[in-house]
Write a protein that holds these residues in place. Structure first.
Motif, PDB file in Angstrom:
ATOM      1  N   GLY A   5      -1.344   3.360 -16.172  1.00 59.05           N
ATOM      2  CA  GLY A   5      -0.161   2.704 -15.966  1.00 59.05           C
ATOM      3  C   GLY A   5      -0.420   1.905 -14.816  1.00 59.05           C
ATOM      4  O   GLY A   5      -1.350   1.880 -13.972  1.00 59.05           O
ATOM      5  N   LYS A   6       0.546   0.906 -14.679  1.00 57.29           N
ATOM      6  CA  LYS A   6       0.285  -0.029 -13.351  1.00 57.29           C
ATOM      7  C   LYS A   6       0.938   0.859 -12.190  1.00 57.29           C
ATOM      8  O   LYS A   6       1.818   1.433 -12.222  1.00 57.29           O
ATOM      9  CB  LYS A   6       1.250  -1.465 -13.542  1.00 57.29           C
ATOM     10  CG  LYS A   6       1.227  -2.457 -12.347  1.00 57.29           C
ATOM     11  CD  LYS A   6       2.249  -3.385 -12.759  1.00 57.29           C
ATOM     12  CE  LYS A   6       2.039  -4.389 -11.395  1.00 57.29           C
ATOM     13  NZ  LYS A   6       2.956  -5.446 -11.492  1.00 57.29           N
ATOM     14  N   GLY A   7       0.102   0.543 -11.047  1.00 57.52           N
ATOM     15  CA  GLY A   7       0.450   1.049  -9.767  1.00 57.52           C
ATOM     16  C   GLY A   7      -0.632   1.883  -8.990  1.00 57.52           C
ATOM     17  O   GLY A   7      -1.568   1.555  -9.329  1.00 57.52           O
ATOM     18  N   LEU A   8      -0.257   2.541  -8.146  1.00 54.70           N
ATOM     19  CA  LEU A   8      -1.128   2.952  -7.254  1.00 54.70           C
ATOM     20  C   LEU A   8      -1.242   4.648  -7.634  1.00 54.70           C
ATOM     21  O   LEU A   8      -0.519   5.433  -7.913  1.00 54.70           O
ATOM     22  CB  LEU A   8      -0.621   3.144  -5.728  1.00 54.70           C
ATOM     23  CG  LEU A   8      -1.289   3.541  -4.526  1.00 54.70           C
ATOM     24  CD1 LEU A   8      -2.488   2.397  -4.241  1.00 54.70           C
ATOM     25  CD2 LEU A   8      -0.622   3.672  -3.104  1.00 54.70           C
ATOM     26  N   SER A  13      -7.536  12.438   0.018  1.00 52.86           N
ATOM     27  CA  SER A  13      -8.337  12.160   1.092  1.00 52.86           C
ATOM     28  C   SER A  13      -8.222  10.731   1.573  1.00 52.86           C
ATOM     29  O   SER A  13      -9.362  10.072   2.196  1.00 52.86           O
ATOM     30  CB  SER A  13     -10.002  12.641   1.033  1.00 52.86           C
ATOM     31  OG  SER A  13     -10.046  13.807   0.556  1.00 52.86           O
ATOM     32  N   GLY A  14      -7.144  10.072   1.283  1.00 50.82           N
ATOM     33  CA  GLY A  14      -6.978   8.685   1.952  1.00 50.82           C
ATOM     34  C   GLY A  14      -7.415   7.571   0.930  1.00 50.82           C
ATOM     35  O   GLY A  14      -7.534   6.465   1.532  1.00 50.82           O
ATOM     36  N   ILE A  15      -7.837   7.956  -0.281  1.00 53.33           N
ATOM     37  CA  ILE A  15      -8.430   7.069  -0.947  1.00 53.33           C
ATOM     38  C   ILE A  15      -7.385   6.538  -2.135  1.00 53.33           C
ATOM     39  O   ILE A  15      -7.020   7.586  -2.771  1.00 53.33           O
ATOM     40  CB  ILE A  15      -9.672   7.622  -1.761  1.00 53.33           C
ATOM     41  CG1 ILE A  15     -10.779   7.896  -0.698  1.00 53.33           C
ATOM     42  CG2 ILE A  15     -10.365   6.536  -2.733  1.00 53.33           C
ATOM     43  CD1 ILE A  15     -11.320   6.972   0.214  1.00 53.33           C
ATOM     44  N   TYR A  16      -7.155   5.392  -2.378  1.00 51.44           N
ATOM     45  CA  TYR A  16      -6.239   5.037  -3.496  1.00 51.44           C
ATOM     46  C   TYR A  16      -6.841   3.945  -4.389  1.00 51.44           C
ATOM     47  O   TYR A  16      -7.624   3.097  -3.890  1.00 51.44           O
ATOM     48  CB  TYR A  16      -5.098   4.547  -2.886  1.00 51.44           C
ATOM     49  CG  TYR A  16      -4.184   5.391  -2.038  1.00 51.44           C
ATOM     50  CD1 TYR A  16      -3.217   6.234  -2.482  1.00 51.44           C
ATOM     51  CD2 TYR A  16      -4.763   5.555  -0.629  1.00 51.44           C
ATOM     52  CE1 TYR A  16      -2.474   7.062  -1.443  1.00 51.44           C
ATOM     53  CE2 TYR A  16      -4.135   6.284   0.150  1.00 51.44           C
ATOM     54  CZ  TYR A  16      -2.963   7.153  -0.410  1.00 51.44           C
ATOM     55  OH  TYR A  16      -2.187   7.987   0.732  1.00 51.44           O
ATOM     56  N   ALA A  17      -6.390   4.124  -5.600  1.00 48.88           N
ATOM     57  CA  ALA A  17      -6.819   2.794  -6.673  1.00 48.88           C
ATOM     58  C   ALA A  17      -5.473   2.390  -7.020  1.00 48.88           C
ATOM     59  O   ALA A  17      -4.554   2.950  -7.193  1.00 48.88           O
ATOM     60  CB  ALA A  17      -7.403   3.433  -7.625  1.00 48.88           C
ATOM     61  N   TYR A  18      -5.375   0.943  -7.139  1.00 47.69           N
ATOM     62  CA  TYR A  18      -4.456   0.175  -7.485  1.00 47.69           C
ATOM     63  C   TYR A  18      -4.645  -0.475  -8.909  1.00 47.69           C
ATOM     64  O   TYR A  18      -5.751  -1.217  -9.111  1.00 47.69           O
ATOM     65  CB  TYR A  18      -3.990  -0.909  -6.544  1.00 47.69           C
ATOM     66  CG  TYR A  18      -2.691  -1.666  -6.984  1.00 47.69           C
ATOM     67  CD1 TYR A  18      -1.273  -0.813  -6.806  1.00 47.69           C
ATOM     68  CD2 TYR A  18      -2.675  -2.822  -7.769  1.00 47.69           C
ATOM     69  CE1 TYR A  18      -0.166  -1.545  -6.764  1.00 47.69           C
ATOM     70  CE2 TYR A  18      -1.397  -3.291  -7.931  1.00 47.69           C
ATOM     71  CZ  TYR A  18      -0.166  -2.771  -7.486  1.00 47.69           C
ATOM     72  OH  TYR A  18       0.950  -3.287  -8.096  1.00 47.69           O
ATOM     73  N   LEU A  19      -4.001  -0.114  -9.936  1.00 46.84           N
ATOM     74  CA  LEU A  19      -4.410  -0.665 -11.271  1.00 46.84           C
ATOM     75  C   LEU A  19      -3.543  -1.604 -11.869  1.00 46.84           C
ATOM     76  O   LEU A  19      -2.335  -1.309 -11.715  1.00 46.84           O
ATOM     77  CB  LEU A  19      -4.637   0.818 -12.312  1.00 46.84           C
ATOM     78  CG  LEU A  19      -5.678   1.812 -11.663  1.00 46.84           C
ATOM     79  CD1 LEU A  19      -5.574   3.200 -12.670  1.00 46.84           C
ATOM     80  CD2 LEU A  19      -6.870   1.363 -11.476  1.00 46.84           C
ATOM     81  N   ALA A  52       1.444  -9.385  -2.830  1.00 45.82           N
ATOM     82  CA  ALA A  52       2.451  -8.885  -2.214  1.00 45.82           C
ATOM     83  C   ALA A  52       3.060  -7.511  -2.767  1.00 45.82           C
ATOM     84  O   ALA A  52       3.342  -6.675  -2.104  1.00 45.82           O
ATOM     85  CB  ALA A  52       3.636 -10.085  -1.950  1.00 45.82           C
ATOM     86  N   GLU A  53       3.318  -7.586  -4.002  1.00 48.45           N
ATOM     87  CA  GLU A  53       3.888  -6.385  -4.550  1.00 48.45           C
ATOM     88  C   GLU A  53       2.795  -5.258  -4.495  1.00 48.45           C
ATOM     89  O   GLU A  53       3.301  -4.153  -4.134  1.00 48.45           O
ATOM     90  CB  GLU A  53       3.807  -6.680  -6.336  1.00 48.45           C
ATOM     91  CG  GLU A  53       4.500  -5.473  -7.066  1.00 48.45           C
ATOM     92  CD  GLU A  53       4.499  -5.908  -8.372  1.00 48.45           C
ATOM     93  OE1 GLU A  53       5.016  -4.650  -9.352  1.00 48.45           O
ATOM     94  OE2 GLU A  53       3.846  -6.821  -8.851  1.00 48.45           O
ATOM     95  N   MET A  54       1.665  -5.436  -4.613  1.00 50.12           N
ATOM     96  CA  MET A  54       0.664  -4.371  -4.425  1.00 50.12           C
ATOM     97  C   MET A  54       0.899  -3.835  -3.022  1.00 50.12           C
ATOM     98  O   MET A  54       0.925  -2.764  -2.625  1.00 50.12           O
ATOM     99  CB  MET A  54      -0.658  -4.731  -4.606  1.00 50.12           C
ATOM    100  CG  MET A  54      -1.708  -3.548  -4.158  1.00 50.12           C
ATOM    101  SD  MET A  54      -3.507  -4.229  -4.563  1.00 50.12           S
ATOM    102  CE  MET A  54      -3.936  -5.509  -3.218  1.00 50.12           C
ATOM    103  N   LEU A  55       0.768  -4.783  -1.840  1.00 49.80           N
ATOM    104  CA  LEU A  55       0.841  -4.366  -0.528  1.00 49.80           C
ATOM    105  C   LEU A  55       2.225  -3.483  -0.009  1.00 49.80           C
ATOM    106  O   LEU A  55       2.267  -2.506   0.526  1.00 49.80           O
ATOM    107  CB  LEU A  55       0.574  -5.690   0.283  1.00 49.80           C
ATOM    108  CG  LEU A  55      -0.699  -6.147   0.519  1.00 49.80           C
ATOM    109  CD1 LEU A  55      -0.548  -7.630   1.170  1.00 49.80           C
ATOM    110  CD2 LEU A  55      -1.652  -5.325   0.952  1.00 49.80           C
ATOM    111  N   ASP A  60       4.983   1.512   0.781  1.00 48.82           N
ATOM    112  CA  ASP A  60       5.746   2.713   0.633  1.00 48.82           C
ATOM    113  C   ASP A  60       5.113   4.056   0.508  1.00 48.82           C
ATOM    114  O   ASP A  60       5.683   5.056   0.678  1.00 48.82           O
ATOM    115  CB  ASP A  60       6.522   2.342  -0.802  1.00 48.82           C
ATOM    116  CG  ASP A  60       7.436   1.329  -0.658  1.00 48.82           C
ATOM    117  OD1 ASP A  60       7.727   0.796   0.655  1.00 48.82           O
ATOM    118  OD2 ASP A  60       7.941   0.475  -1.533  1.00 48.82           O
ATOM    119  N   ALA A  61       3.746   3.927   0.003  1.00 47.45           N
ATOM    120  CA  ALA A  61       3.118   5.334  -0.210  1.00 47.45           C
ATOM    121  C   ALA A  61       2.354   5.706   0.745  1.00 47.45           C
ATOM    122  O   ALA A  61       2.482   7.108   1.135  1.00 47.45           O
ATOM    123  CB  ALA A  61       1.996   5.123  -1.579  1.00 47.45           C
ATOM    124  N   THR A  62       2.176   4.943   1.859  1.00 52.39           N
ATOM    125  CA  THR A  62       1.302   5.307   2.734  1.00 52.39           C
ATOM    126  C   THR A  62       1.735   5.377   4.141  1.00 52.39           C
ATOM    127  O   THR A  62       1.474   5.771   5.220  1.00 52.39           O
ATOM    128  CB  THR A  62      -0.147   4.511   2.755  1.00 52.39           C
ATOM    129  OG1 THR A  62      -0.093   3.210   3.063  1.00 52.39           O
ATOM    130  CG2 THR A  62      -0.891   4.797   1.590  1.00 52.39           C
TER     131      THR A  62
END
Length: 323
Positions: A5-8, A13-19, A52-55, A60-62
């Motif tokens: 799905g779209k999103g984070l 451990s502080g690692i994120y993927a944005y898809l 901007a949407e991704m940032l 919001d998450a971090t």
């Protein structure tokens, strides 16, 4: 693509993927590496609204906003991994030297002009195809920001106490592809060395470098593999990309040796188990790059002609009129 799905995606451990499904033209992935109050962004997106949407999602998450991101690594020069750089004016922008040179040669304004001309019916099949595949993106609104730090080979960075290793594996997909490896967190962001369930496109080559890059990823001790396009993957996904590249190299070589043109070869090669992958028409670019490699041809390529050939393949597969 279950769960794609779209999103984070929090990998721990502080690692994120944005898809960004579906991973086709322009729908690229990115990543965030953080340790405490320090953060590094792996790639921006194809236009400023998407970035901007991704940032915002990352904030919001971090709790870390754009101003808290001290470094952006561009894995390569293509706009779907760089066009949001301008939204991080305070960050160090890091890329390979070859990627920085390539970025300077092809601006978002050029993409905007091509898209507008295509939409106006001025460039035939190539223009129709270009306008269609890039319809969702706003190139005219991009304020590009060039790399502020470049390197060749390898570069080690720190994000807080985390070590981040940049490994140049290009030229392959583009002139200066880079892997972003976080050894302690067993994660690698591959940029467009990996397209998962989508057809890779080899703008630069040689194919041997791309195959070697896949083999390097397979040799890494990692649990998380974040591709440039498509869902999160594992070693099977890496092997599939490796297999595709090996297969088309063999098929293109047969036709080159038989005296078939690159364009005819692109229409002639059957894709077998790779036929279900999206953007199959990219075969046209891949065959052209392989033919140039076989012939030791280093002359400038005709990109518009390649978009025309991809468009012909695309419309042919869809049973639609090309122009």
């Amino acid at each position: 693509m279950a769960g794609y799905g779209k999103g984070l995606v929090d990998l721990g451990s502080g690692i994120y993927a944005y898809l960004q499904p579906d991973g086709s033209w322009g729908w690229s992935n990115a990543g965030l590496i953080r340790d405490g109050d320090e953060a590094l962004l792996v790639d921006t997106l194809f236009d400023e609204p998407l970035t901007a949407e991704m940032l915002g999602v990352m904030r919001d998450a971090t709790g870390l906003g754009a101003s808290d991101i001290g470094t952006v690594v561009n894995t390569h020069a293509n706009g779907d991994h760089t066009h949001g750089n301008g939204l991080l004016p305070q960050a160090e922008i890091v890329a390979s030297e070859a990627s920085a040179k390539e970025m300077a040669e092809f601006s978002p304004q050029m993409l905007a002009q091509l898209k507008a001309a295509g939409a106006a019916g001025q460039l035939g099949v190539a223009g129709n195809y270009f306008a269609e595949i890039f319809a969702p993106f706003d190139f005219a609104g991009v304020n590009s920001r060039a790399p502020t730090q470049t390197f060749n080979g390898r570069l080690d960075l720190k994000v807080g106490d985390k070590g981040v290793r940049l490994i140049e594996v290009g030229p392959a997909h583009t002139a200066g592809d880079v892997l972003v490896h976080v050894p302690t967190d067993r994660t690698v962001f591959t940029g467009d060395i990996l397209f998962i369930e989508g057809t890779p496109i080899m703008w630069e080559g040689p194919v041997s470098n791309w195959l070697a890059a896949c083999e390097m990823i397979l040799d890494m001790d990692v649990d998380h593999i974040v591709p440039g396009h498509g869902p999160l993957t594992d070693r099977a996904g890496v092997r599939a990309v490796h297999d595709y590249l090996g297969y088309i190299t063999q098929e293109a070589r047969k036709r080159y040796d038989a005296g078939m043109s690159a364009a005819d070869a692109a229409f002639d090669i059957g894709l077998g188990r790779f036929d279900a992958w999206s953007d199959a028409e990219r075969l046209a670019v891949n065959v052209d790059t392989l033919y140039r490699e076989f012939a030791h041809d280093h002359s400038p390529r005709n990109t518009l002609a390649l978009f025309e050939l991809m468009g012909r393949l695309y419309y042919d597969r869809k049973g639609r009129t090309a122009a």
